[in-house]
Scaffold this active site. Structure first.
Site, PDB file in Angstrom:
ATOM      1  N   GLN A  37      25.114  67.500 -24.934  1.00  0.00           N
ATOM      2  CA  GLN A  37      24.943  66.293 -25.751  1.00  0.00           C
ATOM      3  C   GLN A  37      24.653  66.613 -27.225  1.00  0.00           C
ATOM      4  O   GLN A  37      25.121  65.909 -28.126  1.00  0.00           O
ATOM      5  CB  GLN A  37      23.816  65.432 -25.171  1.00  0.00           C
ATOM      6  CG  GLN A  37      23.827  64.021 -25.722  1.00  0.00           C
ATOM      7  CD  GLN A  37      22.697  63.179 -25.149  1.00  0.00           C
ATOM      8  OE1 GLN A  37      21.570  63.663 -25.000  1.00  0.00           O
ATOM      9  NE2 GLN A  37      22.999  61.953 -24.801  1.00  0.00           N
ATOM     10  N   GLU A  61      39.958  61.312 -61.215  1.00  0.00           N
ATOM     11  CA  GLU A  61      39.598  62.502 -60.440  1.00  0.00           C
ATOM     12  C   GLU A  61      38.631  62.150 -59.306  1.00  0.00           C
ATOM     13  O   GLU A  61      38.814  62.559 -58.169  1.00  0.00           O
ATOM     14  CB  GLU A  61      38.945  63.532 -61.370  1.00  0.00           C
ATOM     15  CG  GLU A  61      39.587  64.889 -61.241  1.00  0.00           C
ATOM     16  CD  GLU A  61      38.902  65.956 -62.090  1.00  0.00           C
ATOM     17  OE1 GLU A  61      39.611  66.556 -62.903  1.00  0.00           O
ATOM     18  OE2 GLU A  61      37.693  66.188 -61.939  1.00  0.00           O
ATOM     19  N   ARG A 110      35.823  76.002 -25.652  1.00  0.00           N
ATOM     20  CA  ARG A 110      34.748  77.006 -25.527  1.00  0.00           C
ATOM     21  C   ARG A 110      33.736  76.538 -24.470  1.00  0.00           C
ATOM     22  O   ARG A 110      33.219  75.424 -24.539  1.00  0.00           O
ATOM     23  CB  ARG A 110      34.055  77.148 -26.884  1.00  0.00           C
ATOM     24  CG  ARG A 110      32.777  77.931 -26.866  1.00  0.00           C
ATOM     25  CD  ARG A 110      33.019  79.389 -27.076  1.00  0.00           C
ATOM     26  NE  ARG A 110      31.775  80.142 -27.231  1.00  0.00           N
ATOM     27  CZ  ARG A 110      31.692  81.433 -26.984  1.00  0.00           C
ATOM     28  NH1 ARG A 110      32.763  82.110 -26.584  1.00  0.00           N
ATOM     29  NH2 ARG A 110      30.560  82.067 -27.152  1.00  0.00           N
TER      30      ARG A 110
END
Ligand SMILES: Cc1cc2nc3c(=O)[nH]c(=O)nc-3n(C[C@H](O)[C@H](O)[C@H](O)COP(=O)(O)OP(=O)(O)OC[C@H]3O[C@@H](n4cnc5c(N)ncnc54)[C@H](O)[C@@H]3O)c2cc1C
Length: 360
Positions: free
Chosen positions: A260, A223, A249
């Site tokens: 930045q 798992e 955007r």
């Protein structure tokens, strides 16, 4: 070590990815609802339920990926690795085809990380064991056809006193609780189960009496390594979506990605993803080679789960209010990531393993 994919692996990935996108994601996309039997059978048709590493192949619903992984790694693999031929022939075909949904039950109210505190008892009675006790968190439980259950057969023997059983859903004395609600992995159904004088044939025991802890530990190795490939897939999608958003955007006259502070966040997301990927690939490679992979798997589990949570926060932040709007699915990735630091052994348990492997 060569972690590059072969042509055959690339082709298989592309093939399964396109089938998953066309068939699995095309239907109902409300991941707050449990996945359906039809979706499960499709996973069987796609051969995902029988693959050792199915979760790489991308599906937008992490709950379904989680359910498939729990079914495969914590239910099918213990039977594959420790069951006798009779039980394997009886059950594995159905588990791989999707006809049978599997679950595993170890956790109890007072036995979470401390699995040796289990109270569910299994006592021999003729050619059966009688199970008595309660399990507090069973993924797939409400829809499972069979459960791999861990119970104490010899309380005095601690680690060597736990035994694993297959319990079928119609067994008298097995009580399956109502599904409970969760903040993440919402489409994975989960519930409590209990055993009240539940008679399980000796033939349903997996491995030897007292081998349960070892079986559980091995299933956790599966798992912690393979399931977490699903989170790499989620982080890849998350990064792609967030980069696209940061390019489209515009604020203060330029795309978000040209600020930045935003670009650096995206760079950090990429670093965490690639570092986690390499740790996971190395862990899977060592596991596959039959080498001792305990340290590598814990390093990878910790790194992937932490990267998934941090990536979830970064993605929301960069998307601003769009990120917390449930209509866009960005916040869901964080909600699906948070449980990954808890299941398959919490982050603290992984650090304990790492520290112990370092000789501390
Ligand atoms: C999404 C999900 C799916 C799950 N599915 C299953 C399932 O199918 N079957 C099943 O049996 N169980 C399942 N579980 C349960 C899971 O195995 C347990 O949640 C996990 O083992 C932790 O146990 P707990 O929740 O009782 O937390 P606890 O063990 O009580 O831990 C609570 C907190 O204390 C910390 N802690 C505990 N002990 C120590 C220590 N010694 N040192 C430092 N910190 C410590 C933990 O790290 C954690 O932060 C699932 C859990 C989740 C979240």
């Amino acid at each position: 070590m060569d972690f590059s994919w072969t042509l055959e692996q690339d082709e298989l990935y592309d093939h399964i990815l396109s089938l998953v996108q066309n068939k699995l994601d095309a239907g109902d996309t409300d991941t707050h609802q449990p996945w359906t039997r039809a979706q499960w059978l499709l996973c069987g048709d796609l051969k995902l339920l029988g693959l050792s590493v199915p979760t790489r192949y991308g599906c937008e619903d992490m709950g379904l990926v989680f359910s498939v992984s729990a079914h495969l790694f914590a239910c099918a693999m213990p039977i594959v690795e420790y069951g006798d031929e009779i039980i394997k022939n009886r059950i594995l075909h159905g588990l791989c085809s999707g006809a049978i949904v599997g679950a595993n039950a170890i956790t109890e109210e007072n036995a979470g990380s401390d699995v040796l505190a289990l109270k569910t008892r299994a006592v021999v009675d003729g050619d059966s064991y009688i199970l008595q006790g309660k399990k507090s968190y069973v993924s797939n439980g409400p829809v499972a056809d069979l459960f791999v259950v861990y119970a104490v057969t010899n309380p005095a023997h601690g680690y060597l006193g736990i035994t694993a059983f297959v319990v079928e859903k119609d067994t008298l004395g097995l009580i399956i609780g109502e599904p409970f609600r969760k903040m993440g992995l919402t489409s994975t159904p989960a519930c409590r189960i209990s055993f009240d004088a539940c008679r399980v044939p000796v033939a349903n025991r997996i491995g030897k009496e007292g081998q349960g802890s070892q079986i559980f530990k091995q299933s956790m190795q599966w798992e912690r390594s393979c399931l977490f490939a699903g989170y790499l897939g989620q982080m890849e999608r998350q990064l792609e979506r967030t980069i696209t958003y940061a390019k489209e955007r515009r604020q203060f006259g330029k795309p978000l990605g040209k600020h930045q502070a935003i670009a650096h966040r995206l760079a950090d997301m990429k670093v965490r993803l690639e570092a986690a990927r390499l740790l996971l690939y190395r862990a899977c490679w060592r596991f596959d080679q039959g080498l001792d992979a305990l340290l590598d798997i814990s390093l990878a589990k910790l790194a992937v789960s932490q990267a998934a949570v941090m990536g979830g926060l970064d993605a929301i932040h960069i998307h601003g209010s769009t990120g917390i709007n449930c209509e866009h699915g960005i916040e869901q990735m964080l909600r699906d990531a948070i449980p990954s630091t808890i299941f398959s052994g919490t982050s603290e348990m992984q650090r304990d393993i790492i520290a112990s492997e370092l000789g501390l």
